[in-house]
Design a protein around this motif. Structure first.
Motif, mmCIF file in Angstrom:
data_model
loop_
_atom_site.group_PDB
_atom_site.id
_atom_site.type_symbol
_atom_site.label_atom_id
_atom_site.label_comp_id
_atom_site.label_asym_id
_atom_site.label_seq_id
_atom_site.Cartn_x
_atom_site.Cartn_y
_atom_site.Cartn_z
ATOM 1 N N SER A 13 15.993 1.030 -57.179
ATOM 2 C CA SER A 13 15.181 2.105 -57.771
ATOM 3 C C SER A 13 15.192 2.041 -59.296
ATOM 4 O O SER A 13 14.236 2.459 -59.947
ATOM 5 C CB SER A 13 15.658 3.472 -57.284
ATOM 6 O OG SER A 13 16.921 3.776 -57.829
ATOM 7 N N ARG A 42 12.639 0.917 -64.964
ATOM 8 C CA ARG A 42 12.533 -0.179 -65.929
ATOM 9 C C ARG A 42 11.077 -0.651 -66.068
ATOM 10 O O ARG A 42 10.625 -0.990 -67.162
ATOM 11 C CB ARG A 42 13.412 -1.362 -65.481
ATOM 12 C CG ARG A 42 14.887 -1.118 -65.704
ATOM 13 C CD ARG A 42 15.743 -2.241 -65.159
ATOM 14 N NE ARG A 42 17.142 -2.000 -65.436
ATOM 15 C CZ ARG A 42 17.753 -2.396 -66.557
ATOM 16 N NH1 ARG A 42 17.106 -3.105 -67.446
ATOM 17 N NH2 ARG A 42 19.016 -2.109 -66.751
ATOM 18 N N SER A 57 16.952 4.744 -70.090
ATOM 19 C CA SER A 57 17.572 6.023 -69.723
ATOM 20 C C SER A 57 16.793 7.200 -70.295
ATOM 21 O O SER A 57 16.746 8.276 -69.702
ATOM 22 C CB SER A 57 19.021 6.086 -70.198
ATOM 23 O OG SER A 57 19.807 5.223 -69.415
ATOM 24 N N ARG A 100 10.399 11.128 -63.047
ATOM 25 C CA ARG A 100 11.318 11.115 -61.898
ATOM 26 C C ARG A 100 10.607 11.587 -60.631
ATOM 27 O O ARG A 100 10.795 11.040 -59.563
ATOM 28 C CB ARG A 100 12.544 12.007 -62.149
ATOM 29 C CG ARG A 100 13.385 11.618 -63.338
ATOM 30 C CD ARG A 100 14.794 12.136 -63.203
ATOM 31 N NE ARG A 100 15.495 11.452 -62.138
ATOM 32 C CZ ARG A 100 16.042 10.243 -62.270
ATOM 33 N NH1 ARG A 100 16.010 9.612 -63.409
ATOM 34 N NH2 ARG A 100 16.633 9.675 -61.241
ATOM 35 N N ARG A 134 20.775 6.047 -59.220
ATOM 36 C CA ARG A 134 21.662 7.068 -59.784
ATOM 37 C C ARG A 134 21.624 8.374 -58.988
ATOM 38 O O ARG A 134 22.566 9.147 -59.012
ATOM 39 C CB ARG A 134 21.268 7.398 -61.230
ATOM 40 C CG ARG A 134 21.262 6.238 -62.200
ATOM 41 C CD ARG A 134 22.672 5.708 -62.431
ATOM 42 N NE ARG A 134 22.695 4.699 -63.501
ATOM 43 C CZ ARG A 134 22.206 3.466 -63.405
ATOM 44 N NH1 ARG A 134 21.680 3.051 -62.267
ATOM 45 N NH2 ARG A 134 22.284 2.624 -64.424
ATOM 46 N N ASP A 135 20.488 8.608 -58.323
ATOM 47 C CA ASP A 135 20.312 9.896 -57.632
ATOM 48 C C ASP A 135 19.897 9.685 -56.182
ATOM 49 O O ASP A 135 19.255 10.538 -55.589
ATOM 50 C CB ASP A 135 19.233 10.724 -58.353
ATOM 51 C CG ASP A 135 17.871 10.024 -58.335
ATOM 52 O OD1 ASP A 135 17.827 8.798 -58.091
ATOM 53 O OD2 ASP A 135 16.846 10.698 -58.542
ATOM 54 N N ARG A 167 24.089 4.516 -71.953
ATOM 55 C CA ARG A 167 23.374 4.827 -70.707
ATOM 56 C C ARG A 167 24.214 5.697 -69.782
ATOM 57 O O ARG A 167 23.720 6.641 -69.176
ATOM 58 C CB ARG A 167 22.976 3.534 -69.991
ATOM 59 C CG ARG A 167 21.733 2.939 -70.597
ATOM 60 C CD ARG A 167 21.027 2.041 -69.634
ATOM 61 N NE ARG A 167 21.743 0.808 -69.396
ATOM 62 C CZ ARG A 167 21.704 0.142 -68.258
ATOM 63 N NH1 ARG A 167 21.022 0.620 -67.236
ATOM 64 N NH2 ARG A 167 22.357 -0.987 -68.120
ATOM 65 N N ARG A 208 22.032 14.186 -68.316
ATOM 66 C CA ARG A 208 20.670 14.739 -68.312
ATOM 67 C C ARG A 208 20.595 15.930 -67.357
ATOM 68 O O ARG A 208 21.358 16.011 -66.388
ATOM 69 C CB ARG A 208 19.656 13.655 -67.932
ATOM 70 C CG ARG A 208 19.777 13.189 -66.516
ATOM 71 C CD ARG A 208 18.722 12.165 -66.142
ATOM 72 N NE ARG A 208 18.972 11.691 -64.807
ATOM 73 C CZ ARG A 208 18.993 10.425 -64.436
ATOM 74 N NH1 ARG A 208 18.736 9.466 -65.296
ATOM 75 N NH2 ARG A 208 19.236 10.087 -63.182
#
Ligand code: DC
Length: 229
Positions: A34, A39, A104, A113, A134-135, A184, A191
């Motif tokens: 992901s 990126r 990031s 997102r 990350r999520d 990062r 965030r």
């Protein structure tokens, strides 16, 4: 055989994608990176000189991204799903340090997102999926069958990334890489929208002193146990 959804989250440069790829090949699952989607958006912004807008006009930045298309195509030769930005294979370009330096910031924008999560959830999970990011365990697939959280000391990670880039013929400095990793980690974890967190039901693997094979062995045990139940 039961097909699982496996979420692999963790800090930057912890080898998530190598592990995810190997697991996906072993079990015949789809592997989706992901991070490569964030990126690709960042690469588009760099190529179209949109980065300045990140500081002074986020609304216009988002508007300019409206028509980009991001998708994955399975490559039979290396057995991975490669990312295409507007029908162009950008697997190589998205690994640059320039992309790493801005990604990031781009990934912290809620509107971006939202679109990426939509694409990630659209993946057909019937044949099994391994997704890293990350999520993934917290937001994308909160009901994932297995959640892993990979971490390692930042200097170990910088060393590994440095060697990898040098071996790929890139000229980079170790200090730049370490700074990028630290920056990062901080941005990704602090965030407000979907920060990097350790889910309660995640298995944490600190791979500072572990080989890939050792990690694969541990993860395979988790998967086989889950499939047997
Ligand atoms: O996994 P990676 O280092 O290629 O990811 C690049 C960046 O994208 C990372 O710094 C944070 C962001 N990212 C994210 O916010 N959410 C994801 N699911 C995957 C990556």
């Amino acid at each position: 055989m039961k097909k699982l959804t496996i979420a692999i989250d963790g800090h930057a440069s912890t080898g998530k994608s190598s592990i995810a790829k190997e697991i996906a090949i072993k079990y015949g699952y789809i592997y989706i990176n992901s991070g490569s989607m964030y990126r690709a958006v960042t690469l588009f912004a760099i190529e179209n000189k949109l980065l300045e807008l990140l500081n002074d006009n986020i609304d216009l930045f988002i508007e300019k991204l409206k028509d980009i298309s991001i998708n994955f195509r399975f490559n039979q030769n290396n057995l991975i799903s490669e990312i295409f930005l507007n029908n162009r294979n950008v697997e190589k370009e998205i690994g640059s340090l320039e992309v790493s330096n801005y990604v990031s910031k781009v990934a912290a924008i809620p509107e971006i997102r939202k679109e990426m999560v939509k694409l990630q959830r659209n993946i057909d999970r019937r044949i099994g999926v391994v997704m890293d990011g990350r999520d993934i365990g917290s937001v994308v697939f909160p009901n994932a069958d297995i959640k892993l959280f990979l971490t390692a000391s930042d200097t170990v990670r910088a060393n590994r990334r440095f060697e990898e880039m040098i071996n790929n013929g890139l000229s980079v400095s170790y200090d730049d890489i370490l700074n990028n990793i630290r920056k990062r980690d901080k941005l990704d974890s602090s965030r407000s929208n979907s920060p990097l967190i350790i889910e309660k039901d995640a298995v944490v693997i600190d791979n500072s002193n572990m080989s890939i094979d050792e990690q694969i062995k541990q993860i395979k045990q988790l998967i086989d146990r889950k499939i047997a139940n």
